[in-house]
Design a protein around this motif. Structure first.
Motif, mmCIF file in Angstrom:
data_model
loop_
_atom_site.group_PDB
_atom_site.id
_atom_site.type_symbol
_atom_site.label_atom_id
_atom_site.label_comp_id
_atom_site.label_asym_id
_atom_site.label_seq_id
_atom_site.Cartn_x
_atom_site.Cartn_y
_atom_site.Cartn_z
ATOM 1 N N THR A 109 0.881 -1.242 -0.104
ATOM 2 C CA THR A 109 0.173 0.034 -0.176
ATOM 3 C C THR A 109 0.923 1.195 0.017
ATOM 4 O OG1 THR A 109 -0.040 0.074 2.541
ATOM 5 C CG2 THR A 109 -1.792 -1.248 1.352
ATOM 6 N N PRO A 110 0.363 2.498 -0.526
ATOM 7 C CA PRO A 110 1.135 3.756 -0.278
ATOM 8 C C PRO A 110 1.852 4.050 0.920
ATOM 9 C CG PRO A 110 -0.854 3.731 -1.576
ATOM 10 C CD PRO A 110 -0.970 2.340 -0.975
ATOM 11 N N THR A 111 1.064 3.734 2.029
ATOM 12 C CA THR A 111 1.503 4.212 3.182
ATOM 13 C C THR A 111 2.049 3.099 4.279
ATOM 14 O OG1 THR A 111 -0.785 3.377 4.298
ATOM 15 C CG2 THR A 111 -0.524 5.853 3.141
ATOM 16 N N ASP A 112 2.027 1.857 3.927
ATOM 17 C CA ASP A 112 2.533 0.662 4.504
ATOM 18 C C ASP A 112 1.953 0.827 5.994
ATOM 19 O OD1 ASP A 112 4.140 -1.519 5.007
ATOM 20 O OD2 ASP A 112 5.805 -0.409 5.736
ATOM 21 N N GLN A 113 0.611 1.161 5.930
ATOM 22 C CA GLN A 113 0.047 1.189 7.190
ATOM 23 C C GLN A 113 -1.429 0.295 6.944
ATOM 24 O OE1 GLN A 113 -0.670 5.290 7.676
ATOM 25 N NE2 GLN A 113 0.595 5.019 9.587
ATOM 26 N N ARG A 114 -1.887 -0.313 8.137
ATOM 27 C CA ARG A 114 -3.084 -1.127 7.986
ATOM 28 C C ARG A 114 -4.200 -0.460 9.116
ATOM 29 N NH1 ARG A 114 -4.933 -5.760 10.521
ATOM 30 N NH2 ARG A 114 -2.775 -6.117 11.275
ATOM 31 N N TYR A 115 -4.949 0.090 8.861
ATOM 32 C CA TYR A 115 -6.137 0.750 9.694
ATOM 33 C C TYR A 115 -7.079 -0.481 9.710
ATOM 34 C CZ TYR A 115 -4.450 5.392 9.657
ATOM 35 O OH TYR A 115 -3.606 6.585 9.920
ATOM 36 N N CYS A 116 -7.070 -1.378 10.576
ATOM 37 C CA CYS A 116 -7.981 -2.367 10.988
ATOM 38 C C CYS A 116 -9.328 -1.912 12.032
ATOM 39 C CB CYS A 116 -6.845 -3.403 11.888
ATOM 40 S SG CYS A 116 -7.874 -4.874 12.158
ATOM 41 N N ILE A 117 -10.320 -1.870 11.129
ATOM 42 C CA ILE A 117 -11.403 -1.174 11.601
ATOM 43 C C ILE A 117 -12.388 -2.025 11.755
ATOM 44 C CG2 ILE A 117 -12.853 0.967 11.171
ATOM 45 C CD1 ILE A 117 -9.927 1.657 11.699
ATOM 46 N N ASN A 118 -13.214 -1.935 13.234
ATOM 47 C CA ASN A 118 -14.332 -2.787 13.344
ATOM 48 C C ASN A 118 -15.583 -2.484 12.298
ATOM 49 O OD1 ASN A 118 -13.904 -4.450 15.771
ATOM 50 N ND2 ASN A 118 -13.235 -2.570 16.229
ATOM 51 N N SER A 119 -16.264 -3.424 11.487
ATOM 52 C CA SER A 119 -17.052 -2.831 10.782
ATOM 53 C C SER A 119 -18.639 -2.272 11.350
ATOM 54 C CB SER A 119 -17.882 -4.124 10.125
ATOM 55 O OG SER A 119 -17.067 -4.738 9.119
ATOM 56 N N VAL A 120 -18.731 -2.648 12.585
ATOM 57 C CA VAL A 120 -19.751 -2.194 13.459
ATOM 58 C C VAL A 120 -19.577 -0.663 13.576
ATOM 59 C CG1 VAL A 120 -18.852 -2.819 15.714
ATOM 60 C CG2 VAL A 120 -21.422 -2.811 15.158
ATOM 61 N N SER A 121 -18.437 -0.122 13.629
ATOM 62 C CA SER A 121 -17.939 1.227 13.789
ATOM 63 C C SER A 121 -18.104 2.137 12.726
ATOM 64 C CB SER A 121 -16.574 1.319 14.231
ATOM 65 O OG SER A 121 -16.080 0.467 15.292
ATOM 66 N N LEU A 122 -18.641 1.360 11.628
ATOM 67 C CA LEU A 122 -18.592 2.302 10.138
ATOM 68 C C LEU A 122 -20.095 1.944 9.467
ATOM 69 C CD1 LEU A 122 -15.613 0.677 8.487
ATOM 70 C CD2 LEU A 122 -15.670 3.069 9.696
#
Length: 135
Positions: free
Chosen positions: A115-128
């Motif tokens: 990925t362009p940032t070498d980051q992984r925002y691991c986000i709960n579906s229920v938060s979105l």
């Protein structure tokens, strides 16, 4: 930190389902591979389920096969707040909605995803909440 949207605990409990409240307001985590958006490829914008702030876009979503939706960057740098999390005997970086302070997940760096940032925002579906761009 003071947030643009602050509500008493009783109001959050009334507005959110028990699972949403647990994740968003108590920094819980949904079970892996069970979330509504884990595998979706629908184009659109992901909003905070608690307050409606724009957080991520589908163009920054990628397949990490970790069990939760993964993004390499927030929609806007000011959309999320990053906080050191020392819970569970480890040091991680918690991701919160910058508008209401709701827990979204965690961000990890240096895992080797292309990925362009070498980051992984691991986000709960229920938060979105996804607003589709598709007709």
């Amino acid at each position: 930190m003071a947030y643009d949207i602050e509500k008493p605990d009783e109001q959050w409990r009334a507005e959110l389902s028990p699972e949403e409240y647990h994740v968003l307001r108590e920094a819980g985590t949904e079970r892996p591979f069970t979330g509504e958006y884990t595998d979706t490829t629908t184009r659109g914008v992901y909003f905070c389920r608690a307050c409606g702030a724009e957080l991520f876009t589908s163009t920054a979503k990628f397949e990490s096969h970790c069990g939760w939706p993964s993004f390499y960057d927030p929609k806007d740098g000011d959309a999320v707040e990053l906080i050191e999390d020392r819970s569970h005997g480890m040091v991680r970086t918690e991701v919160r909605c910058a508008r209401c302070g709701s827990h979204l997940g965690h961000v990890f760096a240096g895992e080797g995803y292309p990925t362009p940032t070498d980051q992984r925002y691991c986000i709960n579906s229920v938060s979105l909440k996804l607003a589709s761009d598709e007709g």
